[in-house]
Design a protein around this motif. Structure first.
Motif, PDB file in Angstrom:
ATOM      1  N   ASP A 121       0.827  -1.216   0.000  1.00 19.70           N
ATOM      2  CA  ASP A 121       0.000   0.000   0.000  1.00 19.70           C
ATOM      3  C   ASP A 121       0.855   1.256   0.000  1.00 19.70           C
ATOM      4  N   GLU A 122       2.071   1.154   0.538  1.00 21.15           N
ATOM      5  CA  GLU A 122       2.925   2.333   0.656  1.00 21.15           C
ATOM      6  C   GLU A 122       3.876   2.491  -0.527  1.00 21.15           C
ATOM      7  N   ALA A 123       3.719   1.621  -1.521  1.00 22.76           N
ATOM      8  CA  ALA A 123       4.663   1.649  -2.639  1.00 22.76           C
ATOM      9  C   ALA A 123       4.484   2.898  -3.486  1.00 22.76           C
ATOM     10  N   GLY A 124       5.522   3.248  -4.206  1.00 14.72           N
ATOM     11  CA  GLY A 124       5.428   4.348  -5.163  1.00 14.72           C
ATOM     12  C   GLY A 124       5.344   5.707  -4.503  1.00 14.72           C
ATOM     13  N   THR A 125       4.945   6.683  -5.296  1.00 13.49           N
ATOM     14  CA  THR A 125       4.774   8.051  -4.801  1.00 13.49           C
ATOM     15  C   THR A 125       3.344   8.482  -5.058  1.00 13.49           C
ATOM     16  N   LEU A 126       2.714   9.036  -4.034  1.00 12.83           N
ATOM     17  CA  LEU A 126       1.363   9.571  -4.210  1.00 12.83           C
ATOM     18  C   LEU A 126       1.476  11.057  -4.523  1.00 12.83           C
ATOM     19  N   VAL A 127       0.908  11.476  -5.640  1.00 14.36           N
ATOM     20  CA  VAL A 127       0.862  12.900  -5.986  1.00 14.36           C
ATOM     21  C   VAL A 127      -0.493  13.389  -5.513  1.00 14.36           C
ATOM     22  N   CYS A 128      -0.486  14.331  -4.577  1.00 13.30           N
ATOM     23  CA  CYS A 128      -1.752  14.649  -3.912  1.00 13.30           C
ATOM     24  C   CYS A 128      -1.811  16.114  -3.498  1.00 13.30           C
ATOM     25  N   ASP A 129      -2.892  16.472  -2.844  1.00 20.50           N
ATOM     26  CA  ASP A 129      -3.068  17.833  -2.353  1.00 20.50           C
ATOM     27  C   ASP A 129      -2.001  18.182  -1.326  1.00 20.50           C
TER      28      ASP A 129
END
Ligand code: ASP
Ligand code: MG
Length: 412
Positions: free
Chosen positions: A238-246
């Motif tokens: 679930d924590e993989a990668g990068t979340l691009v967010c607010d």
């Protein structure tokens, strides 16, 4: 059913084996209870090959036929992905852009998406289809011609579908495992970010970090699409990668999120132009008309009513810029003693929303460059970015020094 958009880039669908691997990921999300919209790129290298065919056939080619040719790579992967899913007993079918229909402007080779009606695909989901595999990068113009969205455009297709269908998330599968503080190829301390704000990603993308097409980030920001960048070569948690967010969802407290660079930058100086009202307009008007993308601008202090004007633009536009300036001079609109261009420069930038609340960020950047004896030629700033133009031979050193100075190897 909640909808998920999964986009697979060229390296993730480069072989039948990789398509199978990607399809397994899709199958897992279907098992998790999602209806999935898969957006595919062409197999890696395929679009370049098609562009090559066009250029070899026709020098001043018809952009409508260029689009007809270069859009075809995605048709192949869309069909193959649907077939692979069917082989795994996942109900799937492929969609080309015109079948959706994904309507774009008529600006061939760089069209913008106007509309994505959801009815056709939703009707199929209603009949039990679990996966709609959509060819990325392509659409149809109001004139009924095939269009493409510009290189890297499948990212934008993916985000636009996520917005149109109200998807829970848009996952972009690529060959890197996320967005880094800087390019790991030139700085071995580069660290993967767990989260990054839309605005930071937008700056980094437009400054040359090639993970996502800039337009896709703009769209994600506008429609608040939760965007994740992930590697298709690693097992996912679930924590993989990068979340691009607010911005509010980014917890890192570093003033600077990342360091970007661009080698494709040249410096042009008009030596000794008159310093009076209207001169900048007389210079930058003709440059804009000539299609020169001016980035940084500095006007020196003036002496005896004359000054030097320096600007930067992409390296391959220097000739066009010089032509525009000499023409304006011939027309008597501007006057300068000399035009000097320098193509041995690079732009290095620090980006971070934390700059709004941290003082002294620019000063710290300049100090770090000074410590390495790197001369700064031009500076520009925005609310969340400071860029400098330096000699290209110091570019890597500058990136490393700035990464160290802002301790980007440590999470904030
Ligand atoms: N295949 C297209 C390109 O290489 C679009 C994409 O992959 O995003 O630019
Ligand atoms: Mg791409």
């Amino acid at each position: 059913m909640p909808i998920l958009v999964m986009k697979f880039g060229g390296t993730s669908v480069a072989t039948l084996d990789r398509i199978r691997r990607a399809a397994k990921r899709v199958g897992r999300e279907v098992a998790n209870g999602y209806d999935v919209i898969v957006i595919v790129s062409a197999m890696s290298g395929e679009t370049n090959k098609l562009v090559g065919y066009v250029e070899e056939t026709s020098h001043l080619y018809d952009a409508r036929e260029y689009d007809a040719v270069v859009s075809s790579g995605e048709n192949v992967t869309a069909g193959l992905m649907a077939l692979t899913l069917q082989e795994m007993d996942v109900p799937a079918r492929s969609w080309q852009g015109w079948q959706v229909p994904l309507v774009t402007t008529s600006a061939h080779a760089s069209a913008r998406i106007e509309e994505i009606p959801t009815t056709n695909i939703n009707a199929k989901f209603g009949e039990g289809m679990k996966v709609a595999v959509v060819a990325g990068f392509q659409g149809i113009s109001p004139e009924g011609r095939i269009t493409t969205l510009g290189r890297g455009g499948s990212d934008t297709t993916a985000v636009a579908f996520a917005a149109a269908f109200g998807a829970e998330r848009c996952d972009i599968y690529t060959d890197v495992d996320g967005v880094y503080t800087t390019d790991p190829r030139i700085c071995d301390k580069a660290r993967k970010l767990d989260r990054i704000a839309f605005e930071e990603m937008l700056e980094l993308a437009s400054l040359g970090a090639k993970v996502l097409q800039t337009r896709s980030v703009e769209l994600a920001m506008k429609y608040k699409v939760r965007l994740r960048v992930l590697s298709s070569f690693e097992e996912q948690t679930d924590e993989a990668g990068t979340l691009v967010c607010d911005e509010e969802d980014v917890m890192e407290a570093n003033a600077v999120a990342g360091v970007a660079y661009s080698k494709d930058e040249a410096k042009v100086t008009l030596v000794s132009v008159a310093d009076r009202p209207g001169v900048s307009a007389a210079i930058f008007g003709p440059l804009a008309e000539a299609g020169v993308n001016v980035d940084m601008i500095v006007q020196n202090i003036s002496e005896e009513g004359r000054t030097d004007m320096t600007f930067s633009c992409p390296t391959n536009q220097v000739a066009r810029a010089a032509q525009a300036m000499n023409d304006a001079k011939d027309r008597g609109e501007i006057n300068f003693h000399d035009l000097i261009s320098d193509t041995n420069v690079a732009k290095v930038s620090i980006v971070g929303i934390g700059m709004r609340s941290h003082a002294g960020v620019a000063a710290r950047m300049f100090q770090a460059l000074r410590d390495e004896n790197i001369n700064i030629k031009v500076i520009t700033t925005s609310e969340i970015k400071v860029s400098v133009l330096i000699d290209r031979k110091y570019m890597e050193l500058a990136v490393q020094a700035l990464h160290d100075a802002f301790e980007l190897d440590k999470a904030g």
